[in-house]
Motif scaffolding. Structure first.
Motif, short mmCIF file in Angstrom:
data_model
loop_
_atom_site.label_atom_id
_atom_site.label_comp_id
_atom_site.label_asym_id
_atom_site.label_seq_id
_atom_site.Cartn_x
_atom_site.Cartn_y
_atom_site.Cartn_z
N UNK A 175 124.41 -55.85 -54.80
CA UNK A 175 125.39 -56.31 -55.78
C UNK A 175 124.70 -57.09 -56.91
N UNK A 176 123.79 -57.99 -56.55
CA UNK A 176 123.08 -58.77 -57.58
C UNK A 176 122.22 -57.87 -58.46
N UNK A 177 121.58 -56.87 -57.88
CA UNK A 177 120.79 -55.91 -58.68
C UNK A 177 121.70 -55.16 -59.66
N UNK B 262 123.58 -54.35 -65.24
CA UNK B 262 124.64 -54.42 -66.25
C UNK B 262 124.35 -55.49 -67.29
N UNK B 263 123.55 -56.49 -66.90
CA UNK B 263 123.17 -57.54 -67.83
C UNK B 263 122.30 -57.05 -68.97
N UNK C 159 118.12 -49.73 -74.15
CA UNK C 159 118.64 -50.60 -73.09
C UNK C 159 119.50 -49.79 -72.13
N UNK C 160 120.30 -48.86 -72.66
CA UNK C 160 121.14 -48.01 -71.83
C UNK C 160 120.28 -47.15 -70.92
N UNK C 161 119.28 -46.49 -71.51
CA UNK C 161 118.43 -45.60 -70.71
C UNK C 161 117.61 -46.38 -69.68
N UNK D 187 118.04 -45.89 -65.66
CA UNK D 187 116.91 -45.59 -64.78
C UNK D 187 116.81 -46.63 -63.66
N UNK D 188 117.07 -47.90 -63.99
CA UNK D 188 117.08 -48.94 -62.96
C UNK D 188 118.14 -48.64 -61.90
N UNK D 189 119.32 -48.20 -62.35
CA UNK D 189 120.39 -47.87 -61.40
C UNK D 189 119.99 -46.70 -60.52
#
Length: 176
Positions: free
Chosen positions: A29-31, A36-37, A57-59, A63-65
């Motif tokens: 959840x924190x990730x 989203x931050x 920032x979106x891309x 990728x992080x997600x």
């Protein structure tokens, strides 16, 4: 007979009997919150207004997600890597996440926000339909200021997609 039970509740209200499961979910959840931050705050989706996000920032956040999904739902890693690299459509990831939405609602909610963002223009709409039918949008777009754009460009430079190879084989169990 009355028995006392202990329930562990995470930041988003999800409840667990096992403290390790609660801590694991809280980390996920924190990730999601960190991911989203990276984006500008979304508009009130009850209004007909879209928000232009910085495309890098979106891309980067997307990728992080996908990397987080690879770790959490590692048996589906190949699909998430394919979605991140553009090999598969986002609907493949959406299908997997919807199957696990009860276990990981934060992943589903975070992914849904990306469904509302066009990965070509960076505009975040109030529903996913317009992210793929941008020519039909008839309402205002809240643009980024030049200063905001420069700040995002510094913070989130272009990054390469997720590499095809990983630390573990597909369907291999990851243990502590």
């Amino acid at each position: 007979m009355v028995e006392r039970i202990t329930v562990f509740q995470t930041s988003d209200g999800k409840r667990f009997d096992d403290p390790r499961e609660a801590e694991n979910y809280e980390y996920i959840y924190q990730r999601c919150q960190e991911i989203m931050g990276k984006l500008r705050p979304a508009t009130d989706f009850n209004e007909w207004q879209a928000v232009r996000q910085n495309i890098y920032a979106v891309k980067s956040a997307f990728l992080d997600l996908m990397e987080l999904c690879c770790v959490v739902l590692y048996k589906h890693k190949r699909v998430f890597i394919g979605v991140a690299n553009g090999k598969y459509h986002r609907s493949h990831a959406e299908h997997i996440l919807s199957d696990f939405s009860k276990d990981y609602p934060c992943l589903q909610k975070t992914f849904y926000r990306f469904e509302c963002i066009s990965l070509t223009s960076g505009i975040e709409y109030n529903q996913p339909y317009y992210a793929t039918h941008e020519d039909e949008w008839q309402h205002p777009v809240c643009e980024m200021s030049e200063e905001e754009e420069k700040e995002y460009a510094k913070r989130y430079p272009y990054r390469l997609p997720i590499p095809e190879t990983g630390d573990h084989k597909e369907n291999e169990e990851i243990t502590d």
